[in-house]
Design a protein around this motif. Structure first.
Motif, PDB file in Angstrom:
ATOM      1  N   GLN A  22       7.723  14.189  38.239  1.00  0.00           N
ATOM      2  CA  GLN A  22       7.513  15.639  38.215  1.00  0.00           C
ATOM      3  C   GLN A  22       8.606  16.375  38.983  1.00  0.00           C
ATOM      4  O   GLN A  22       9.011  17.469  38.612  1.00  0.00           O
ATOM      5  CB  GLN A  22       6.124  15.947  38.828  1.00  0.00           C
ATOM      6  CG  GLN A  22       5.709  17.403  38.713  1.00  0.00           C
ATOM      7  CD  GLN A  22       5.488  17.818  37.258  1.00  0.00           C
ATOM      8  OE1 GLN A  22       5.172  16.964  36.400  1.00  0.00           O
ATOM      9  NE2 GLN A  22       5.621  19.100  36.972  1.00  0.00           N
ATOM     10  N   ARG A  23       9.133  15.731  40.041  1.00  0.00           N
ATOM     11  CA  ARG A  23      10.187  16.371  40.827  1.00  0.00           C
ATOM     12  C   ARG A  23      11.480  16.467  40.029  1.00  0.00           C
ATOM     13  O   ARG A  23      12.179  17.478  40.069  1.00  0.00           O
ATOM     14  CB  ARG A  23      10.423  15.549  42.102  1.00  0.00           C
ATOM     15  CG  ARG A  23      11.543  16.061  42.987  1.00  0.00           C
ATOM     16  CD  ARG A  23      11.307  17.489  43.434  1.00  0.00           C
ATOM     17  NE  ARG A  23      12.377  17.968  44.301  1.00  0.00           N
ATOM     18  CZ  ARG A  23      12.565  19.244  44.635  1.00  0.00           C
ATOM     19  NH1 ARG A  23      11.733  20.172  44.168  1.00  0.00           N
ATOM     20  NH2 ARG A  23      13.543  19.587  45.424  1.00  0.00           N
ATOM     21  N   LEU A  24      11.813  15.417  39.275  1.00  0.00           N
ATOM     22  CA  LEU A  24      13.025  15.447  38.456  1.00  0.00           C
ATOM     23  C   LEU A  24      12.918  16.514  37.366  1.00  0.00           C
ATOM     24  O   LEU A  24      13.883  17.212  37.062  1.00  0.00           O
ATOM     25  CB  LEU A  24      13.275  14.077  37.836  1.00  0.00           C
ATOM     26  CG  LEU A  24      13.751  12.973  38.785  1.00  0.00           C
ATOM     27  CD1 LEU A  24      13.910  11.663  38.025  1.00  0.00           C
ATOM     28  CD2 LEU A  24      15.065  13.350  39.441  1.00  0.00           C
ATOM     29  N   LEU A  25      11.732  16.610  36.772  1.00  0.00           N
ATOM     30  CA  LEU A  25      11.552  17.657  35.761  1.00  0.00           C
ATOM     31  C   LEU A  25      11.674  19.050  36.363  1.00  0.00           C
ATOM     32  O   LEU A  25      12.214  19.970  35.739  1.00  0.00           O
ATOM     33  CB  LEU A  25      10.184  17.477  35.093  1.00  0.00           C
ATOM     34  CG  LEU A  25       9.984  16.195  34.272  1.00  0.00           C
ATOM     35  CD1 LEU A  25       8.538  16.108  33.756  1.00  0.00           C
ATOM     36  CD2 LEU A  25      10.953  16.141  33.114  1.00  0.00           C
ATOM     37  N   GLU A  26      11.194  19.191  37.615  1.00  0.00           N
ATOM     38  CA  GLU A  26      11.288  20.498  38.280  1.00  0.00           C
ATOM     39  C   GLU A  26      12.732  20.850  38.609  1.00  0.00           C
ATOM     40  O   GLU A  26      13.171  21.991  38.448  1.00  0.00           O
ATOM     41  CB  GLU A  26      10.433  20.472  39.537  1.00  0.00           C
ATOM     42  CG  GLU A  26      10.440  21.792  40.305  1.00  0.00           C
ATOM     43  CD  GLU A  26       9.618  21.703  41.578  1.00  0.00           C
ATOM     44  OE1 GLU A  26       9.643  22.693  42.344  1.00  0.00           O
ATOM     45  OE2 GLU A  26       8.976  20.666  41.810  1.00  0.00           O
ATOM     46  N   ILE A  27      13.502  19.854  39.061  1.00  0.00           N
ATOM     47  CA  ILE A  27      14.899  20.110  39.415  1.00  0.00           C
ATOM     48  C   ILE A  27      15.754  20.359  38.172  1.00  0.00           C
ATOM     49  O   ILE A  27      16.678  21.176  38.171  1.00  0.00           O
ATOM     50  CB  ILE A  27      15.444  18.929  40.235  1.00  0.00           C
ATOM     51  CG1 ILE A  27      14.732  18.849  41.585  1.00  0.00           C
ATOM     52  CG2 ILE A  27      16.939  19.053  40.455  1.00  0.00           C
ATOM     53  CD1 ILE A  27      15.126  17.654  42.409  1.00  0.00           C
ATOM     54  N   SER A  28      15.469  19.671  37.089  1.00  0.00           N
ATOM     55  CA  SER A  28      16.278  19.814  35.874  1.00  0.00           C
ATOM     56  C   SER A  28      15.979  21.097  35.119  1.00  0.00           C
ATOM     57  O   SER A  28      16.732  21.502  34.239  1.00  0.00           O
ATOM     58  CB  SER A  28      16.038  18.613  34.959  1.00  0.00           C
ATOM     59  OG  SER A  28      14.663  18.554  34.575  1.00  0.00           O
TER      60      SER A  28
END
Length: 251
Positions: free
Chosen positions: A201-207
């Motif tokens: 979820q963090r990678l999706l938020e950053i991307s």
């Protein structure tokens, strides 16, 4: 007693008032006729031509230019002319005499040297030494035994020579690094783990790109947030922001 003088003002004439009224009228709007023609009817018809061609009247100047030039039959004047009696009796002044003198050469001028200078007796009876005879001989070039034509001189760069130790060290090619793994292929297989990886979820938020308003909606890209204004840099940021000593000029 006071006397009052009466001043009479000029009364505008009728023509002046008419001219002022004419100038005070607004200009006509020429754009109300969008389909204007380039040809208009004349109030009067042009005069009909009587003759087949137009009659042209010569002016006195044209008539003068049309005349042929006069040829002067007078004999040419002789290059030798008579000198008047007063010119023969004239006495020149000192200034005229000084101006009539030819201009002399500059100081230190020497006459031209002759092309062939005369040789003295000692030069004509001199005997050349053996060294002078040796220097006057042309240089001999080594010729090849098998070839009949003249060979070119061998340059000094082609002569056998031995390189120094430093030149041999510089000519040695560089070796590859011990950890060099060779060139990587352009196409390489993707691992199964990478193909089945699921982003957190963090990678999706950053991307995900930030959503901002457009400029016409009131977005100001130069606005500094309150947190950025109250932030204090770390020692590492201070170290990176300090210029190098070699780039600091002493004033």
């Amino acid at each position: 007693m006071l006397q009052c003088a009466t001043v009479s003002l000029p009364v505008p004439s009728v023509s002046m008032a008419t001219r002022t009224q004419k100038l005070a009228r607004p200009k006509l709007n020429q754009l109300r006729f969008p389909d204007r023609r380039s040809v208009y009817w004349l109030d009067e018809l042009p005069h009909e031509k009587i003759g087949p061609t137009t009659r042209i009247e010569l002016t006195p100047r044209w008539s003068e230019l049309c005349r042929s030039k006069k040829l002067y039959t007078q004999a040419a004047r002789s290059p030798i002319w008579e000198v008047s009696e007063w010119a023969l009796r004239a006495v020149p002044s000192k200034r005229v005499c000084s101006l009539a003198q030819p201009r002399g050469p500059a100081a230190g001028w020497k006459p031209d040297r002759p092309l062939t200078a005369p040789m003295n007796g000692g030069t004509r009876t001199i005997v050349a030494t053996a060294r002078i005879c040796q220097l006057s001989q042309p240089k001999r070039r080594p010729a090849l035994e098998d070839s009949d034509h003249k060979s070119k001189p061998v340059p000094l760069t082609n002569l056998p020579s031995k390189a120094s130790a430093h030149i041999e060290l510089l000519s040695t090619p560089k070796q590859d690094h011990s950890k060099f793994g060779g060139e990587r292929s352009v196409c390489w297989p993707v691992s199964k783990a990478a193909r089945s990886y699921v982003a957190s979820q963090r990678l999706l938020e950053i991307s995900t790109p930030k959503e901002r308003k457009a400029l016409f909606e009131g977005y100001d890209p130069y606005t500094v947030s309150r947190a950025a204004r109250s932030a204090s840099p770390s020692p590492r940021i201070y170290q990176l922001s300090t210029p190098l000593p070699r780039k600091c000029s002493m004033k």
